[in-house]
Design an enzyme around this catalytic site. Sequence first.
Site, mmCIF file in Angstrom:
data_model
loop_
_atom_site.group_PDB
_atom_site.id
_atom_site.type_symbol
_atom_site.label_atom_id
_atom_site.label_comp_id
_atom_site.label_asym_id
_atom_site.label_seq_id
_atom_site.Cartn_x
_atom_site.Cartn_y
_atom_site.Cartn_z
ATOM 1 N N HIS A 23 0.846 -1.201 0.000
ATOM 2 C CA HIS A 23 0.000 0.000 0.000
ATOM 3 C C HIS A 23 0.876 1.244 0.000
ATOM 4 O O HIS A 23 1.820 1.342 0.762
ATOM 5 C CB HIS A 23 -0.900 0.020 1.244
ATOM 6 C CG HIS A 23 -2.076 -0.905 1.129
ATOM 7 N ND1 HIS A 23 -3.114 -0.905 2.022
ATOM 8 C CD2 HIS A 23 -2.377 -1.848 0.214
ATOM 9 C CE1 HIS A 23 -4.012 -1.798 1.665
ATOM 10 N NE2 HIS A 23 -3.588 -2.406 0.572
ATOM 11 N N TYR A 44 -8.991 5.271 7.849
ATOM 12 C CA TYR A 44 -9.079 5.657 9.258
ATOM 13 C C TYR A 44 -10.121 6.757 9.330
ATOM 14 O O TYR A 44 -9.925 7.836 8.776
ATOM 15 C CB TYR A 44 -7.738 6.204 9.755
ATOM 16 C CG TYR A 44 -6.676 5.153 9.981
ATOM 17 C CD1 TYR A 44 -5.929 4.643 8.929
ATOM 18 C CD2 TYR A 44 -6.396 4.679 11.264
ATOM 19 C CE1 TYR A 44 -4.945 3.684 9.140
ATOM 20 C CE2 TYR A 44 -5.412 3.721 11.483
ATOM 21 C CZ TYR A 44 -4.693 3.231 10.419
ATOM 22 O OH TYR A 44 -3.716 2.286 10.631
ATOM 23 N N PRO A 46 -3.558 0.041 19.188
ATOM 24 C CA PRO A 46 -3.355 -0.431 17.818
ATOM 25 C C PRO A 46 -3.410 0.646 16.724
ATOM 26 O O PRO A 46 -2.991 0.377 15.599
ATOM 27 C CB PRO A 46 -4.485 -1.448 17.611
ATOM 28 C CG PRO A 46 -5.510 -1.092 18.631
ATOM 29 C CD PRO A 46 -4.794 -0.475 19.788
ATOM 30 N N LYS A 68 1.660 -0.197 15.306
ATOM 31 C CA LYS A 68 3.089 -0.208 15.666
ATOM 32 C C LYS A 68 3.526 -1.456 16.437
ATOM 33 O O LYS A 68 4.718 -1.759 16.481
ATOM 34 C CB LYS A 68 3.432 1.028 16.515
ATOM 35 C CG LYS A 68 3.457 2.315 15.750
ATOM 36 C CD LYS A 68 4.605 2.380 14.770
ATOM 37 C CE LYS A 68 4.106 2.779 13.426
ATOM 38 N NZ LYS A 68 5.022 2.717 12.342
ATOM 39 N N TYR A 106 4.345 6.399 10.304
ATOM 40 C CA TYR A 106 3.510 5.250 9.947
ATOM 41 C C TYR A 106 4.304 4.252 9.118
ATOM 42 O O TYR A 106 4.309 3.048 9.383
ATOM 43 C CB TYR A 106 2.269 5.724 9.177
ATOM 44 C CG TYR A 106 1.170 4.686 9.094
ATOM 45 C CD1 TYR A 106 1.323 3.542 8.332
ATOM 46 C CD2 TYR A 106 -0.036 4.849 9.785
ATOM 47 C CE1 TYR A 106 0.327 2.581 8.260
ATOM 48 C CE2 TYR A 106 -1.041 3.906 9.718
ATOM 49 C CZ TYR A 106 -0.858 2.772 8.958
ATOM 50 O OH TYR A 106 -1.842 1.826 8.897
HETATM 51 C C1 PHB Z 1 -5.209 -4.445 11.223
HETATM 52 O O1 PHB Z 1 -5.346 -4.716 10.038
HETATM 53 O O2 PHB Z 1 -5.411 -5.312 12.105
HETATM 54 C C2 PHB Z 1 -4.838 -3.079 11.643
HETATM 55 C C3 PHB Z 1 -4.506 -2.144 10.688
HETATM 56 C C4 PHB Z 1 -4.179 -0.875 11.057
HETATM 57 C C5 PHB Z 1 -4.163 -0.515 12.389
HETATM 58 C C6 PHB Z 1 -4.466 -1.452 13.363
HETATM 59 C C7 PHB Z 1 -4.813 -2.743 12.989
HETATM 60 O O3 PHB Z 1 -3.849 0.746 12.740
#
Ligand code: PHB
Length: 396
Positions: free
Chosen positions: A77, A206, A299, A303, A389
């Site tokens: 990505h 997000y 989460p 990280k 990120y």
């Molecule tokens: C996930 O795909 O589990 C995931 C992706 C992004 C995040 C947290 C979890 O910020």
Amino acid sequence: MSTVSDSVPVVIIGAGPAGLLLAHLLDLEGVESVLLEVRSAEYVMGRIRAGVLESSTVELLDGAGVGDRLRREGMEHRGIHLQWPEERHHLDFVDLVGRSVWIYGQTEVTKDLMQAREAAGQESHYEVSSVSLHGLESDRPSVRFVDSDGVRREIVARAVAGCDGFHGPSRPAIPDRVQQIWEHGYPYSWLGILADVAPSTDELIYAWHPDGFALHSMRSDAVSRLYLQVDADDDIANWSDDRIWTALATRLGDGQHGWHLTPGPVLDKGILPMRSFVATPMRHGRLFLAGDAAHVVPPTGAKGLNLAAADVALLSRALAEWLRDGRTELADAYSDTALRRVWRCTHFSWWMTNMLHRQGDDFDAQLQLAQLRWVARSDAAAAALAENYAGLPIGY
Ligand code: PHB
Ligand code: APR
């Protein structure tokens, strides 16, 4: 009952991503280890956890010869979508900082590393119990445990790696007088689902929403992973699949600008607590902590797994130089070096979490929206998010 004794340069406690990757990296350095895990290999492999790999983690796995399947089956990505009602903005990490991220489930990383461990032919014990650490301040620390056949064993080592997660026995083996705990709680949790449906988005979304945060992630082009902010004391029994999909559709903006969320069968669901936690130092005598044993991040920003990988990249080099070549500089610097990155990632996940989750009053909401608009419109702000990120260099 008598005890079977053995010795090895390094005992690794815990076969999560930290322990498995450390075992593999040490093997590549020519340092032998024994790996101990309370759960069964099947359980560890099936555990659904994180799914985003930073570019430095991908390079580390590649360099360690365990990146082939990731390159074949993972999804690269370029960035993420940041969203709030009526607006969705793409942040292109490749344009902003020259680095991408990869979507590849922790279950898959675990499988690849378990296979590498088996191919290396080194000793691993799953389904062990009564694990305890001894003589950490001496030159010959040891770990005692009961193996899956009920045999009591003791392994004497030169170093012990505590990779046993937040609840394992390694961190508590460090005396309170030398350990400091830094903690922050959040008044909400994440409800996560794994769904047997193609993702409705090309890259992760997000989303800030007055009802609470939502995230659309994925595991493959056929399996989606989605999350909703819920109350910290909420119960999964309150959330039928229908209620989950309806909330996801609202918060992710179904119907806006022609975008639609496609629901599908829910394969797994659960509620995950959120916390920030750091234990310092990460070394005591001959015990070295890595991964969740030393630190936990919320989460948001993905990280946890990447931080565990960065810890063991440093630790494997430090232990190899020390145990193989007799040079102690890296081992002596391990805690300070690792903690630099740990605090950076702790700040980044705290910042992302605070920016995106509904909390406080309407004034707080306006500040969050101002922050989101700034990140979306300013290249400098977007680059700061992207750099964190997509991942700072391992030795940051
Ligand atoms: C996930 O795909 O589990 C995931 C992706 C992004 C995040 C947290 C979890 O910020
Ligand atoms: N003896 C042996 N193993 C133990 C013991 C024990 N007494 N207690 C716990 N363990 C094992 C757990 O069963 C688990 O498999 O240690 C392992 C720790 O693994 P994780 O909790 O996954 O921690 P870590 O390897 O540090 O992974 C870090 O990966 O999934 C992400 O977000 C997660 O941030 C976490 C990251």
